[in-house]
Scaffold this motif. Sequence first.
Motif, PDB file in Angstrom:
ATOM      1  N   LEU A  83      -2.226  -6.377 -11.274  1.00  0.00           N
ATOM      2  CA  LEU A  83      -1.602  -5.944  -9.749  1.00  0.00           C
ATOM      3  C   LEU A  83      -0.193  -5.452  -9.652  1.00  0.00           C
ATOM      4  O   LEU A  83       0.048  -4.860  -8.976  1.00  0.00           O
ATOM      5  CB  LEU A  83      -2.232  -7.272  -9.120  1.00  0.00           C
ATOM      6  N   LEU A  84       0.532  -6.138 -10.427  1.00  0.00           N
ATOM      7  CA  LEU A  84       2.126  -5.870 -10.332  1.00  0.00           C
ATOM      8  C   LEU A  84       2.094  -4.250 -10.808  1.00  0.00           C
ATOM      9  O   LEU A  84       2.966  -3.577 -10.185  1.00  0.00           O
ATOM     10  CB  LEU A  84       2.822  -6.831 -11.493  1.00  0.00           C
ATOM     11  N   VAL A  85       1.659  -3.649 -11.910  1.00  0.00           N
ATOM     12  CA  VAL A  85       1.326  -2.340 -12.355  1.00  0.00           C
ATOM     13  C   VAL A  85       0.853  -1.674 -11.233  1.00  0.00           C
ATOM     14  O   VAL A  85       1.666  -0.587 -11.090  1.00  0.00           O
ATOM     15  CB  VAL A  85       0.419  -2.340 -13.707  1.00  0.00           C
ATOM     16  N   GLY A  86      -0.277  -2.203 -10.556  1.00  0.00           N
ATOM     17  CA  GLY A  86      -0.696  -1.240  -9.393  1.00  0.00           C
ATOM     18  C   GLY A  86       0.341  -1.130  -8.500  1.00  0.00           C
ATOM     19  O   GLY A  86       0.427   0.020  -7.691  1.00  0.00           O
ATOM     20  N   ILE A  87       1.048  -2.124  -7.871  1.00  0.00           N
ATOM     21  CA  ILE A  87       1.892  -2.094  -6.782  1.00  0.00           C
ATOM     22  C   ILE A  87       2.916  -1.214  -7.256  1.00  0.00           C
ATOM     23  O   ILE A  87       3.404  -0.216  -6.366  1.00  0.00           O
ATOM     24  CB  ILE A  87       2.598  -3.440  -6.592  1.00  0.00           C
ATOM     25  N   SER A  88       3.320  -1.235  -8.454  1.00  0.00           N
ATOM     26  CA  SER A  88       4.669  -0.374  -8.803  1.00  0.00           C
ATOM     27  C   SER A  88       4.179   1.159  -8.860  1.00  0.00           C
ATOM     28  O   SER A  88       4.896   2.221  -8.436  1.00  0.00           O
ATOM     29  CB  SER A  88       4.909  -0.696 -10.170  1.00  0.00           C
ATOM     30  N   MET A  89       3.032   1.328  -9.224  1.00  0.00           N
ATOM     31  CA  MET A  89       2.513   3.043  -9.256  1.00  0.00           C
ATOM     32  C   MET A  89       2.082   3.307  -7.827  1.00  0.00           C
ATOM     33  O   MET A  89       2.321   4.479  -7.443  1.00  0.00           O
ATOM     34  CB  MET A  89       1.072   2.871 -10.094  1.00  0.00           C
ATOM     35  N   ALA A  90       1.967   2.257  -7.129  1.00  0.00           N
ATOM     36  CA  ALA A  90       1.480   2.706  -5.584  1.00  0.00           C
ATOM     37  C   ALA A  90       2.714   3.257  -4.800  1.00  0.00           C
ATOM     38  O   ALA A  90       2.763   4.017  -4.005  1.00  0.00           O
ATOM     39  CB  ALA A  90       1.014   1.493  -4.719  1.00  0.00           C
ATOM     40  N   GLU A  91       3.780   2.658  -5.056  1.00  0.00           N
ATOM     41  CA  GLU A  91       5.006   3.043  -4.678  1.00  0.00           C
ATOM     42  C   GLU A  91       5.396   4.402  -5.131  1.00  0.00           C
ATOM     43  O   GLU A  91       6.085   5.304  -4.048  1.00  0.00           O
ATOM     44  CB  GLU A  91       6.270   1.919  -4.997  1.00  0.00           C
ATOM     45  N   LEU A  92       5.280   4.844  -6.239  1.00  0.00           N
ATOM     46  CA  LEU A  92       5.722   6.086  -6.554  1.00  0.00           C
ATOM     47  C   LEU A  92       4.581   7.080  -5.965  1.00  0.00           C
ATOM     48  O   LEU A  92       4.918   8.022  -5.527  1.00  0.00           O
ATOM     49  CB  LEU A  92       5.450   6.300  -8.077  1.00  0.00           C
ATOM     50  N   ALA A  93       3.377   6.712  -6.073  1.00  0.00           N
ATOM     51  CA  ALA A  93       2.265   7.621  -5.454  1.00  0.00           C
ATOM     52  C   ALA A  93       2.493   7.787  -3.798  1.00  0.00           C
ATOM     53  O   ALA A  93       2.387   9.019  -3.378  1.00  0.00           O
ATOM     54  CB  ALA A  93       0.926   7.151  -5.612  1.00  0.00           C
ATOM     55  N   SER A  94       3.069   6.740  -3.180  1.00  0.00           N
ATOM     56  CA  SER A  94       3.343   6.860  -1.875  1.00  0.00           C
ATOM     57  C   SER A  94       4.521   7.947  -1.616  1.00  0.00           C
ATOM     58  O   SER A  94       4.485   8.747  -0.580  1.00  0.00           O
ATOM     59  CB  SER A  94       3.474   5.735  -1.040  1.00  0.00           C
ATOM     60  N   ALA A 263      -6.994  14.397  -0.880  1.00  0.00           N
ATOM     61  CA  ALA A 263      -7.052  13.293   0.039  1.00  0.00           C
ATOM     62  C   ALA A 263      -6.392  13.441   1.246  1.00  0.00           C
ATOM     63  O   ALA A 263      -5.417  14.099   1.227  1.00  0.00           O
ATOM     64  CB  ALA A 263      -6.459  12.016  -0.975  1.00  0.00           C
ATOM     65  N   SER A 264      -6.933  13.009   2.425  1.00  0.00           N
ATOM     66  CA  SER A 264      -6.284  13.278   3.716  1.00  0.00           C
ATOM     67  C   SER A 264      -5.294  11.976   3.854  1.00  0.00           C
ATOM     68  O   SER A 264      -5.651  10.756   3.389  1.00  0.00           O
ATOM     69  CB  SER A 264      -7.388  13.155   4.915  1.00  0.00           C
ATOM     70  N   ASN A 265      -4.258  12.302   4.393  1.00  0.00           N
ATOM     71  CA  ASN A 265      -2.834  11.188   4.575  1.00  0.00           C
ATOM     72  C   ASN A 265      -2.705  10.618   3.139  1.00  0.00           C
ATOM     73  O   ASN A 265      -2.683   9.253   3.094  1.00  0.00           O
ATOM     74  CB  ASN A 265      -3.571  10.186   5.478  1.00  0.00           C
ATOM     75  N   ALA A 266      -2.619  11.451   1.809  1.00  0.00           N
ATOM     76  CA  ALA A 266      -2.340  10.963   0.777  1.00  0.00           C
ATOM     77  C   ALA A 266      -1.239  10.049   0.579  1.00  0.00           C
ATOM     78  O   ALA A 266      -1.351   9.035  -0.021  1.00  0.00           O
ATOM     79  CB  ALA A 266      -2.314  12.168  -0.027  1.00  0.00           C
ATOM     80  N   ALA A 267      -0.288  10.043   1.357  1.00  0.00           N
ATOM     81  CA  ALA A 267       1.079   9.151   1.231  1.00  0.00           C
ATOM     82  C   ALA A 267       0.760   7.772   1.423  1.00  0.00           C
ATOM     83  O   ALA A 267       1.438   6.827   1.208  1.00  0.00           O
ATOM     84  CB  ALA A 267       2.255   9.744   1.990  1.00  0.00           C
ATOM     85  N   VAL A 268      -0.579   7.623   2.245  1.00  0.00           N
ATOM     86  CA  VAL A 268      -0.729   6.240   2.550  1.00  0.00           C
ATOM     87  C   VAL A 268      -2.055   5.912   1.946  1.00  0.00           C
ATOM     88  O   VAL A 268      -2.338   4.917   1.334  1.00  0.00           O
ATOM     89  CB  VAL A 268      -1.104   6.255   4.240  1.00  0.00           C
ATOM     90  N   ALA A 269      -2.869   6.521   2.167  1.00  0.00           N
ATOM     91  CA  ALA A 269      -4.350   6.499   1.508  1.00  0.00           C
ATOM     92  C   ALA A 269      -4.391   6.139  -0.117  1.00  0.00           C
ATOM     93  O   ALA A 269      -5.054   5.233  -0.266  1.00  0.00           O
ATOM     94  CB  ALA A 269      -5.537   7.641   1.596  1.00  0.00           C
ATOM     95  N   VAL A 270      -3.466   6.898  -0.840  1.00  0.00           N
ATOM     96  CA  VAL A 270      -3.610   6.918  -2.394  1.00  0.00           C
ATOM     97  C   VAL A 270      -3.039   5.503  -2.823  1.00  0.00           C
ATOM     98  O   VAL A 270      -3.693   4.759  -3.396  1.00  0.00           O
ATOM     99  CB  VAL A 270      -2.777   7.675  -3.075  1.00  0.00           C
ATOM    100  N   PRO A 271      -1.627   5.017  -2.215  1.00  0.00           N
ATOM    101  CA  PRO A 271      -1.148   3.824  -2.643  1.00  0.00           C
ATOM    102  C   PRO A 271      -2.090   2.667  -2.346  1.00  0.00           C
ATOM    103  O   PRO A 271      -2.207   1.543  -3.129  1.00  0.00           O
ATOM    104  CB  PRO A 271       0.114   3.570  -1.922  1.00  0.00           C
ATOM    105  N   TRP A 272      -2.712   2.571  -1.151  1.00  0.00           N
ATOM    106  CA  TRP A 272      -3.476   1.378  -0.552  1.00  0.00           C
ATOM    107  C   TRP A 272      -4.758   1.374  -1.314  1.00  0.00           C
ATOM    108  O   TRP A 272      -5.418   0.328  -1.674  1.00  0.00           O
ATOM    109  CB  TRP A 272      -3.699   1.322   0.982  1.00  0.00           C
TER     110      TRP A 272
END
Length: 479
Positions: A83-94, A263-272
């Motif tokens: 989950l910590l890995v996922g959170i770190s990647m989500a920040e970059l993806a956003s 993806a639509s609204n990628a900066a929000v949809a992808v990290p979440w």
Amino acid sequence: MSIHEAPRLSMKEETRLNDEALLAALGYKQEFKRAFKPLEVFGIAFSIIGLLPSIASVLFYALPNGGGPAMVWGWLVASIFILLVGISMAELASAAPTSGGLYFWTYSLASPKWRSVLCWTVGYSNTIGSIASVASIDWGCAIQIMAAVTIGSGGSFSPTSAQLFGLYAAIVLSHAVICCFGTAVLARLQTVYVILNVLLCLAIIIALPAATPSEFKNSAKVALWDFYNVNGWPNGYAFILSFLAPLWTICSFDSSVHISEEASNAAVAVPWAIVSAVGIAGILGWAINMSLAFCMGSDLDSLVNSDQPMAQIFFNSFGQKPTLAIWSIVVIVQYMMGSSMLLAASRQTFAFSRDSALPFSNWLYRINSFTETPVNTVWYDGLLSIALGLLVFAGPQAINAVFALSITSLYYAYAVPIAARFLGENDFKPGPFYTGILSMPIGAIAVLFMGFMSTVFLFPSTPQTDVQDMNYTVVVFGG
């Protein structure tokens, strides 16, 4: 409204323009239809995780390295780190949602002295890891289909390596055909995948304890405490080796990143999508493993030596016909995982060839005029996946290297951009998804965990090994 006043844009149109403007700011033009809704962006990551069929594919890693305690507590511990890995990647993806994701972030965030070589190695590791993930998922599907045939034959049928490879190749080729469809079709399929996944998980969590005969039910002591270790490593190290099961299952969540440009609204949809998929998979997967640990009986030797341990657990609990019915759904969900993974892998390959980094980049970087999808990269990845399947003819440990390869290569690709964000000379600007002051400690723990586990998975399954049983992950990855 004045006749000179510009008409107001709809929210959908405004989102599309914002997505395209952000992509243009990253240096790329819009080439795909943005047909993936937020649920479908989540769907591709969650369907690739797969849960029950994934757990079935790698249960043979957890059982001999701890049994019930490894399945339950190993899953819990590993899920927190994942989950910590996922959170770190989500920040970059956003901050920078693009199909090239990992290698693009590396180039943007690493110091000028190192950015080119790091970008190149991350891009290749991500491409290799994605192709290996397709191979490992579809190989697991072939094994599961053959397990159903074995159960249906009353145990008289045992597949040869050639039969397994032939079935595996047919599965990969069928996925290549599916992934050539238009973006809208592929997007709608993700919702179906999510629903089937969740229903299957809930069915097993509830039905397995209810159907299991008393002779196969374990006490809390057996399920949660009695450590079963037959591979020869010390118990502590064996417990760590069992992490391969949850790490392989809850992996490839970068798939959401690779469809950012669809993806639509990628900066929000992808990290979440990344964080939700990892979090829900961790909880549901822990519940599935808990159910299995209490319902698999105490004769773990027979499970370890069976062709498919989970199929054997279901057979002991449900009997032949109900097991075949349930197992057919497991196979369908595993099959869906493979198509989603090939879809994500093809987008990574397309993005990397767009930057002229792969052999045949000019041929790979093409959008089919009819389907408006990168058909060439779909077939390129599919054929390379089939080539990886040839490792089965080198022995069981050689084909098992594909499972470890899909983690070690992807973890290298995950770790470098996360580390570069904090160590490189850059002006990182967070996107809508950001954890603030927790960002650095989360990233540091994630990188250290991935580095440690990538090293662990290069070791053989037993301390005393030979040519036949050696772990060839390092050879395949290095090659």
